[in-house]
Design an enzyme around this catalytic site. Structure first.
Site, mmCIF file in Angstrom:
data_model
loop_
_atom_site.group_PDB
_atom_site.id
_atom_site.type_symbol
_atom_site.label_atom_id
_atom_site.label_comp_id
_atom_site.label_asym_id
_atom_site.label_seq_id
_atom_site.Cartn_x
_atom_site.Cartn_y
_atom_site.Cartn_z
ATOM 1 N N LYS A 184 111.194 31.779 25.144
ATOM 2 C CA LYS A 184 112.507 31.109 25.143
ATOM 3 C C LYS A 184 112.669 30.232 23.894
ATOM 4 C CE LYS A 184 111.588 28.973 29.036
ATOM 5 N NZ LYS A 184 110.202 29.408 29.274
ATOM 6 N N ARG A 192 115.519 24.312 36.090
ATOM 7 C CA ARG A 192 114.409 25.086 36.644
ATOM 8 C C ARG A 192 114.100 24.763 38.097
ATOM 9 N NH1 ARG A 192 110.959 24.293 31.529
ATOM 10 N NH2 ARG A 192 108.941 24.562 32.455
ATOM 11 N N ARG A 195 99.037 30.111 21.595
ATOM 12 C CA ARG A 195 100.148 29.396 20.943
ATOM 13 C C ARG A 195 99.646 28.215 20.107
ATOM 14 N NH1 ARG A 195 105.222 27.423 24.348
ATOM 15 N NH2 ARG A 195 103.645 26.369 25.595
ATOM 16 N N ARG A 210 99.155 22.656 22.616
ATOM 17 C CA ARG A 210 99.763 21.774 23.624
ATOM 18 C C ARG A 210 98.777 21.460 24.742
ATOM 19 N NH1 ARG A 210 105.739 24.000 25.070
ATOM 20 N NH2 ARG A 210 104.964 23.657 27.172
ATOM 21 N N ARG A 224 101.552 26.230 36.026
ATOM 22 C CA ARG A 224 102.944 26.386 35.570
ATOM 23 C C ARG A 224 103.532 27.696 36.082
ATOM 24 N NH1 ARG A 224 101.741 25.712 29.521
ATOM 25 N NH2 ARG A 224 103.935 26.136 29.098
HETATM 26 P P1 AP5 Z 1 107.422 30.138 23.285
HETATM 27 O O1 AP5 Z 1 108.664 30.573 22.570
HETATM 28 O O2 AP5 Z 1 106.819 28.829 22.916
HETATM 29 O O3 AP5 Z 1 107.622 30.291 24.858
HETATM 30 P P2 AP5 Z 1 108.536 29.459 25.865
HETATM 31 O O4 AP5 Z 1 109.174 30.455 26.777
HETATM 32 O O5 AP5 Z 1 109.447 28.524 25.121
HETATM 33 O O6 AP5 Z 1 107.387 28.715 26.632
HETATM 34 P P3 AP5 Z 1 107.131 27.181 27.018
HETATM 35 O O7 AP5 Z 1 105.698 27.079 27.408
HETATM 36 O O8 AP5 Z 1 107.578 26.235 25.955
HETATM 37 O O9 AP5 Z 1 108.003 27.074 28.249
HETATM 38 P P4 AP5 Z 1 107.770 26.159 29.425
HETATM 39 O O10 AP5 Z 1 108.981 26.524 30.184
HETATM 40 O O11 AP5 Z 1 106.517 26.232 30.163
HETATM 41 O O12 AP5 Z 1 107.610 24.737 28.727
HETATM 42 P P5 AP5 Z 1 108.635 23.577 28.444
HETATM 43 O O13 AP5 Z 1 108.355 23.020 27.109
HETATM 44 O O14 AP5 Z 1 110.024 23.980 28.787
HETATM 45 O O15 AP5 Z 1 106.336 31.329 23.050
HETATM 46 C C1 AP5 Z 1 105.029 31.235 23.588
HETATM 47 C C2 AP5 Z 1 104.032 31.882 22.601
HETATM 48 O O16 AP5 Z 1 104.282 33.286 22.517
HETATM 49 C C3 AP5 Z 1 104.122 31.363 21.168
HETATM 50 O O17 AP5 Z 1 102.826 31.322 20.641
HETATM 51 C C4 AP5 Z 1 104.991 32.401 20.437
HETATM 52 O O18 AP5 Z 1 104.638 32.498 19.062
HETATM 53 C C5 AP5 Z 1 104.638 33.669 21.191
HETATM 54 N N1 AP5 Z 1 105.780 34.561 21.342
HETATM 55 C C6 AP5 Z 1 107.022 34.218 21.736
HETATM 56 N N2 AP5 Z 1 107.799 35.318 21.833
HETATM 57 C C7 AP5 Z 1 107.008 36.369 21.538
HETATM 58 C C8 AP5 Z 1 107.223 37.770 21.491
HETATM 59 N N3 AP5 Z 1 108.420 38.325 21.804
HETATM 60 N N4 AP5 Z 1 106.191 38.558 21.161
HETATM 61 C C9 AP5 Z 1 105.006 38.030 20.879
HETATM 62 N N5 AP5 Z 1 104.726 36.717 20.896
HETATM 63 C C10 AP5 Z 1 105.712 35.893 21.218
HETATM 64 O O19 AP5 Z 1 108.203 22.520 29.576
HETATM 65 C C11 AP5 Z 1 106.973 21.827 29.505
HETATM 66 C C12 AP5 Z 1 106.884 20.859 30.666
HETATM 67 O O20 AP5 Z 1 107.961 19.890 30.604
HETATM 68 C C13 AP5 Z 1 107.036 21.491 32.073
HETATM 69 O O21 AP5 Z 1 105.816 22.042 32.543
HETATM 70 C C14 AP5 Z 1 107.519 20.270 32.882
HETATM 71 O O22 AP5 Z 1 106.459 19.387 33.179
HETATM 72 C C15 AP5 Z 1 108.453 19.564 31.906
HETATM 73 N N6 AP5 Z 1 109.827 20.076 32.035
HETATM 74 C C16 AP5 Z 1 110.546 20.721 31.076
HETATM 75 N N7 AP5 Z 1 111.762 21.058 31.528
HETATM 76 C C17 AP5 Z 1 111.827 20.616 32.817
HETATM 77 C C18 AP5 Z 1 112.824 20.697 33.830
HETATM 78 N N8 AP5 Z 1 114.007 21.299 33.611
HETATM 79 N N9 AP5 Z 1 112.552 20.136 35.028
HETATM 80 C C19 AP5 Z 1 111.377 19.508 35.270
HETATM 81 N N10 AP5 Z 1 110.370 19.429 34.366
HETATM 82 C C20 AP5 Z 1 110.599 19.988 33.134
#
Ligand code: AP5
Length: 214
Positions: A13, A88, A122, A155, A166
């Protein structure tokens, strides 16, 4: 264009949102990034959410909704935005329904094995936040960002126990949103299991159609 990027952790994403945000000149609103910024700056919000995030649990809905409501009230979101990682939970989705109308929800589909492979490789730039992967998108110089040269880091929640948690939290609390948005006719599925270019190729026609209203 008001978009939601929905999908498991590591589905890509953030990677796609960064490019789309530039191409369509709309901000990427990532709740994960906003929380990590608060932790880094040692704010009151940051102190509240630090350990929750490290465990891979969700931050309470009230805090999260308030943060997003405030962010979407800023002028740069007037011509649209990408909500990356929000909503989410069902309560978050219901709150959002009450104060914003969304044009499309992009559902990034990937299996658990793919998630583990992506998150365990990552790397993120400490300074500009650019996202790399040791195999799929390696930086030109090991451990250094291609864009700004700063050091890359892993991270805290990309450890295997936290990744598993997660994924569990995603299935229990976030997956039900797929049916919610499908029911509203807003859901667009993309197969996010292949490379970034492939995901982009699926996304572009969806966004183009939204932009031209077809
Ligand atoms: P990346 O693009 O970083 O993936 P992502 O989907 O953005 O994954 P995240 O881990 O950031 O999502 P998340 O939802 O767990 O974390 P968030 O920060 O929102 O890609 C991942 C890897 O794959 C990278 O190395 C990239 O290079 C590679 N890649 C990407 N696309 C690729 C492809 N097509 N092919 C090959 N490789 C690829 O949340 C973190 C924490 O914050 C949560 O756990 C929670 O505690 C809190 N939080 C955030 N939002 C909320 C909410 N709405 N409510 C409550 N708590 C929340």
């Amino acid at each position: 264009m008001r978009l939601i990027f929905l999908g498991a952790p590591g589905a890509g994403k953030g990677t796609l949102a960064a490019g789309i945000s530039i191409k369509y000149a709309i901000p990427q609103v990532s709740t994960g990034d906003l929380f990590r910024e608060a932790v880094k700056n040692g704010t009151e919000l940051g102190r509240k959410v630090k350990s929750i995030m490290e465990r891979g649990e969700l931050v309470p809905d009230e805090l999260t909704v308030e943060l997003v409501r405030e962010r979407l009230g800023r002028p740069d979101t007037r011509s649209g935005y990408i909500l990356d990682g929000f909503p989410r939970t069902m309560p978050q989705a219901m709150s959002l329904d009450g104060f914003q109308s969304i044009d499309a929800v992009i559902n990034f589909q990937i299996n658990d094995e793919g998630v583990v492979r992506r998150l365990s490789g990552r790397r993120i730039c400490k300074s500009c936040g650019a996202i790399y992967h040791v195999e799929n998108r390696p930086p030109k110089r090991e451990g250094k960002c291609d864009s700004c040269g700063a050091a890359l880091y892993i991270r805290d929640d990309d450890r295997i126990e936290s990744i598993r948690n997660r994924l569990r939290v995603y299935k229990e609390q976030t997956e039900p949103l797929i049916a919610h948005y499908r029911g509203k006719g807003l859901l667009k599925d993309i197969d996010a299991s292949r490379n970034v270019e492939d995901s982009l190729a699926q996304l572009q026609p969806i966004l183009q159609a939204l932009k031209t209203g077809r």
